[in-house]
Motif scaffolding. Structure first.
Motif, PDB file in Angstrom:
ATOM      1  N   LEU A 142       0.667  -1.102   0.010  1.00 17.47           N
ATOM      2  CA  LEU A 142       0.040  -0.068   0.092  1.00 17.47           C
ATOM      3  C   LEU A 142       0.872   1.209   0.014  1.00 17.47           C
ATOM      4  O   LEU A 142       1.505   1.531   0.899  1.00 17.47           O
ATOM      5  CB  LEU A 142      -0.845  -0.050   1.005  1.00 17.47           C
ATOM      6  N   HIS A 143       0.838   1.963  -0.965  1.00 15.62           N
ATOM      7  CA  HIS A 143       1.515   3.246  -0.998  1.00 15.62           C
ATOM      8  C   HIS A 143       0.784   4.358  -0.552  1.00 15.62           C
ATOM      9  O   HIS A 143      -0.242   4.766  -0.682  1.00 15.62           O
ATOM     10  CB  HIS A 143       1.795   3.703  -2.709  1.00 15.62           C
ATOM     11  N   VAL A 144       1.428   5.032   0.653  1.00 17.85           N
ATOM     12  CA  VAL A 144       0.756   6.076   1.516  1.00 17.85           C
ATOM     13  C   VAL A 144       1.344   7.291   1.186  1.00 17.85           C
ATOM     14  O   VAL A 144       2.666   7.459   0.991  1.00 17.85           O
ATOM     15  CB  VAL A 144       1.060   5.451   2.766  1.00 17.85           C
ATOM     16  N   GLY A 145       0.428   8.200   0.791  1.00 19.26           N
ATOM     17  CA  GLY A 145       0.938   9.497   0.632  1.00 19.26           C
ATOM     18  C   GLY A 145      -0.320  10.597   0.910  1.00 19.26           C
ATOM     19  O   GLY A 145      -1.370  10.334   1.371  1.00 19.26           O
ATOM     20  N   PHE A 146       0.317  11.832   0.814  1.00 18.94           N
ATOM     21  CA  PHE A 146      -0.884  13.140   1.220  1.00 18.94           C
ATOM     22  C   PHE A 146      -1.309  13.810   0.096  1.00 18.94           C
ATOM     23  O   PHE A 146      -1.728  14.866   0.265  1.00 18.94           O
ATOM     24  CB  PHE A 146      -0.582  13.639   2.512  1.00 18.94           C
ATOM     25  N   SER A 147      -0.917  13.481  -1.089  1.00 16.59           N
ATOM     26  CA  SER A 147      -0.883  14.470  -2.390  1.00 16.59           C
ATOM     27  C   SER A 147      -2.025  14.569  -3.004  1.00 16.59           C
ATOM     28  O   SER A 147      -2.338  15.326  -4.068  1.00 16.59           O
ATOM     29  CB  SER A 147       0.181  14.403  -3.318  1.00 16.59           C
ATOM     30  N   ASN A 148      -3.255  13.512  -2.783  1.00 21.92           N
ATOM     31  CA  ASN A 148      -4.261  13.400  -3.543  1.00 21.92           C
ATOM     32  C   ASN A 148      -5.654  13.557  -2.712  1.00 21.92           C
ATOM     33  O   ASN A 148      -6.618  13.216  -3.146  1.00 21.92           O
ATOM     34  CB  ASN A 148      -4.429  11.924  -4.414  1.00 21.92           C
ATOM     35  N   GLU A 149      -5.501  13.988  -1.772  1.00 25.29           N
ATOM     36  CA  GLU A 149      -6.896  14.230  -0.700  1.00 25.29           C
ATOM     37  C   GLU A 149      -7.742  15.260  -1.499  1.00 25.29           C
ATOM     38  O   GLU A 149      -9.019  15.162  -1.224  1.00 25.29           O
ATOM     39  CB  GLU A 149      -6.478  14.509   0.464  1.00 25.29           C
ATOM     40  N   TYR A 150      -7.225  16.246  -1.940  1.00 23.31           N
ATOM     41  CA  TYR A 150      -8.120  17.321  -2.751  1.00 23.31           C
ATOM     42  C   TYR A 150      -8.977  16.409  -3.824  1.00 23.31           C
ATOM     43  O   TYR A 150     -10.205  16.913  -3.959  1.00 23.31           O
ATOM     44  CB  TYR A 150      -7.172  18.438  -3.383  1.00 23.31           C
ATOM     45  N   GLU A 151      -8.233  15.699  -4.394  1.00 23.63           N
ATOM     46  CA  GLU A 151      -8.979  15.007  -5.588  1.00 23.63           C
ATOM     47  C   GLU A 151      -9.872  13.970  -5.213  1.00 23.63           C
ATOM     48  O   GLU A 151     -11.096  14.027  -5.781  1.00 23.63           O
ATOM     49  CB  GLU A 151      -7.899  14.275  -6.509  1.00 23.63           C
ATOM     50  N   ASP A 152      -9.628  13.435  -4.102  1.00 24.85           N
ATOM     51  CA  ASP A 152     -10.718  12.433  -3.442  1.00 24.85           C
ATOM     52  C   ASP A 152     -11.999  13.270  -2.893  1.00 24.85           C
ATOM     53  O   ASP A 152     -12.883  12.920  -3.463  1.00 24.85           O
ATOM     54  CB  ASP A 152     -10.254  12.120  -2.144  1.00 24.85           C
ATOM     55  N   GLU A 153     -11.843  14.304  -2.413  1.00 26.58           N
ATOM     56  CA  GLU A 153     -12.727  15.431  -1.964  1.00 26.58           C
ATOM     57  C   GLU A 153     -13.583  15.901  -3.025  1.00 26.58           C
ATOM     58  O   GLU A 153     -14.583  16.091  -2.938  1.00 26.58           O
ATOM     59  CB  GLU A 153     -12.226  16.436  -1.115  1.00 26.58           C
ATOM     60  N   ARG A 154     -12.898  16.315  -4.161  1.00 31.61           N
ATOM     61  CA  ARG A 154     -13.581  16.777  -5.346  1.00 31.61           C
ATOM     62  C   ARG A 154     -14.169  15.777  -5.881  1.00 31.61           C
ATOM     63  O   ARG A 154     -15.588  16.109  -6.405  1.00 31.61           O
ATOM     64  CB  ARG A 154     -12.598  17.452  -6.310  1.00 31.61           C
ATOM     65  N   GLU A 155     -13.765  14.587  -6.109  1.00 30.16           N
ATOM     66  CA  GLU A 155     -14.884  13.486  -7.101  1.00 30.16           C
ATOM     67  C   GLU A 155     -15.648  13.171  -6.004  1.00 30.16           C
ATOM     68  O   GLU A 155     -16.869  12.506  -6.587  1.00 30.16           O
ATOM     69  CB  GLU A 155     -13.818  12.426  -7.172  1.00 30.16           C
ATOM     70  N   TRP A 156     -15.618  13.098  -4.754  1.00 31.31           N
ATOM     71  CA  TRP A 156     -16.983  12.745  -3.881  1.00 31.31           C
ATOM     72  C   TRP A 156     -17.933  13.816  -3.838  1.00 31.31           C
ATOM     73  O   TRP A 156     -19.110  13.459  -4.204  1.00 31.31           O
ATOM     74  CB  TRP A 156     -16.126  12.482  -2.333  1.00 31.31           C
ATOM     75  N   LYS A 157     -17.688  14.859  -4.196  1.00 33.99           N
ATOM     76  CA  LYS A 157     -18.960  15.959  -4.274  1.00 33.99           C
ATOM     77  C   LYS A 157     -19.192  15.899  -5.517  1.00 33.99           C
ATOM     78  O   LYS A 157     -20.577  16.014  -5.842  1.00 33.99           O
ATOM     79  CB  LYS A 157     -18.335  17.378  -4.189  1.00 33.99           C
ATOM     80  N   ARG A 158     -18.450  15.547  -6.647  1.00 30.49           N
ATOM     81  CA  ARG A 158     -19.112  15.471  -7.951  1.00 30.49           C
ATOM     82  C   ARG A 158     -20.155  13.969  -8.042  1.00 30.49           C
ATOM     83  O   ARG A 158     -21.082  14.158  -8.590  1.00 30.49           O
ATOM     84  CB  ARG A 158     -18.182  15.174  -8.953  1.00 30.49           C
ATOM     85  N   ARG A 159     -19.687  12.998  -7.159  1.00 30.92           N
ATOM     86  CA  ARG A 159     -20.440  11.909  -7.222  1.00 30.92           C
ATOM     87  C   ARG A 159     -21.787  12.352  -6.568  1.00 30.92           C
ATOM     88  O   ARG A 159     -22.939  12.033  -6.862  1.00 30.92           O
ATOM     89  CB  ARG A 159     -19.774  10.824  -6.534  1.00 30.92           C
ATOM     90  N   ASP A 160     -21.773  12.991  -5.301  1.00 35.30           N
ATOM     91  CA  ASP A 160     -22.928  13.221  -4.752  1.00 35.30           C
ATOM     92  C   ASP A 160     -23.751  14.424  -5.312  1.00 35.30           C
ATOM     93  O   ASP A 160     -25.204  14.166  -5.204  1.00 35.30           O
ATOM     94  CB  ASP A 160     -22.540  14.123  -3.129  1.00 35.30           C
ATOM     95  N   ASP A 161     -23.246  15.139  -6.255  1.00 37.24           N
ATOM     96  CA  ASP A 161     -23.882  16.175  -6.925  1.00 37.24           C
ATOM     97  C   ASP A 161     -24.855  15.397  -7.986  1.00 37.24           C
ATOM     98  O   ASP A 161     -26.130  15.590  -8.137  1.00 37.24           O
ATOM     99  CB  ASP A 161     -23.139  17.162  -7.596  1.00 37.24           C
ATOM    100  N   PHE A 162     -24.294  14.452  -8.704  1.00 37.73           N
ATOM    101  CA  PHE A 162     -25.247  13.666  -9.651  1.00 37.73           C
ATOM    102  C   PHE A 162     -26.211  12.840  -8.876  1.00 37.73           C
ATOM    103  O   PHE A 162     -26.906  12.550  -9.586  1.00 37.73           O
ATOM    104  CB  PHE A 162     -24.114  12.691 -10.361  1.00 37.73           C
ATOM    105  N   ASN A 163     -26.024  12.527  -7.773  1.00 37.80           N
ATOM    106  CA  ASN A 163     -27.050  11.479  -7.305  1.00 37.80           C
ATOM    107  C   ASN A 163     -28.006  12.284  -6.162  1.00 37.80           C
ATOM    108  O   ASN A 163     -28.812  11.856  -5.535  1.00 37.80           O
ATOM    109  CB  ASN A 163     -26.381  10.492  -6.236  1.00 37.80           C
TER     110      ASN A 163
END
Length: 330
Positions: A142-163
């Motif tokens: 498991l590769h652990v980093g902290f550089s993509n949490e913004y992308e996770d948050e953005r895509e979570w919101k896009r998913r919620d918007d569509f639903n």
């Protein structure tokens, strides 16, 4: 007016036919299409002969790979989960492929599968991990980093918007309209848009990410989420008795002395992951795998390493497996 009415009815009929085609003829290829990596099984396709095909779908740009759902007898199956750093340019040149080669050179019947995905943060990597555990891995990396949490948050919101049931999103319940939206976000017709529109879209997203990176409250929330999601995943792996190697991302930064030198930094990751080590959890620090004198040659940017860097990480993983006694008998 009559011509306008006919044109509208014709357009509506075309949309209706397209919608029916999308929902019935292409339903399988649309699985997870608008979940942006949050669909539990998108990209994992089970064939009739018991094979699993990794495909680019549902927001998951897997490298195409095929493996048996049931791990064959005598096979040492390693599954690597991470982001674009772990993904590499292709499977053979990534540390997944280079680890497989090193294991086979030692006479081990190894099968290493690269499930790393660009832009994936802790939550989306954890969904991939949960699916990967179903394929009887001998080892999880498991590769652990902290550089993509913004992308996770953005895509979570896009998913919620569509639903969302909000009226502003009603059109997005149509698969055809969603596809038109995705053609914009994926820049399929980008070259035909005015430069001002293209520039504004890119600047807006970059500005939002910059604002999030400078907001200490958001950063603390995301750090806490990264730690909790990682720890929850390790608990599931421990319950299944699956050994795990955490590869800690190291970013290259300028020395604070202003002399122009480069150093690798992973102190925050190193601090909170150190207590996680156990009989079933080991750590590999990129900072220790990459020689300090070769950072500029081996890094292509702040986070990503070139194939030689991947080779060194694979070598460090192999040494760790040997030290832990996790390799199978030859």
């Amino acid at each position: 007016m009559r011509a306008l009415t006919r044109s509208f009815l014709l357009f509506a009929a075309i949309l209706l036919v397209a919608e029916l085609a999308a929902r019935f003829a292409f339903v399988r290829t649309m699985e997870g299409r608008f979940d942006y990596g949050y669909h539990p099984t998108a990209g994992f396709v089970e064939t009739s002969d018991g094979q699993i095909e990794l495909q680019r779908s549902g927001g998951r740009r897997f490298f195409p790979q095929t493996f048996a759902k049931e791990r064959p007898a005598g096979v040492y199956r390693v599954i690597v989960i991470g982001d674009s750093v772990a993904r590499g340019k292709d499977v053979p040149l990534s540390y997944t492929g280079q680890l497989e080669k090193k294991l086979r050179d030692q006479g081990i019947q190894a099968e290493c599968i690269n499930m790393a995905l660009p832009g994936f943060g802790a939550r989306r990597k954890d969904l991939v991990l949960q699916q990967a555990m179903k394929y009887q891995p001998s080892l999880i990396v498991l590769h652990v980093g902290f550089s993509n949490e913004y992308e996770d948050e953005r895509e979570w919101k896009r998913r919620d918007d569509f639903n969302s049931p909000h009226p502003k999103n009603w059109l997005m319940h149509s698969l055809v309209m969603r596809q038109f939206y995705e053609m914009k976000t994926e820049k399929i017709y980008w070259q035909w848009l005015p430069n001002s529109v293209r520039d504004q879209s890119g600047i807006s997203d970059a500005n939002m990410e910059m604002q999030a990176s400078e907001d200490e409250t958001i950063q603390r929330e995301w750090q806490a989420r990264l730690e909790k999601v990682t720890q929850d995943g390790l608990q599931r792996l421990r319950a299944a008795q699956i050994p795990t190697v955490l590869v800690l991302q190291a970013s290259n930064t300028r020395k604070p002395d202003g002399q122009g030198g480069i150093v690798l930094d992973d102190e925050l990751l190193n601090t909170w992951t150190a207590p996680l080590e156990s009989d079933l959890v080991a750590r590999v620090r990129m900072k220790e795998a990459i020689p300090a004198t070769q950072v500029q040659q081996l890094y292509s940017d702040t986070n990503h390493v070139r194939p030689e860097g991947h080779r060194l990480i694979a070598a460090q993983i192999l040494r760790t497996l040997q030290q832990k006694g996790w390799l199978p008998a030859k």
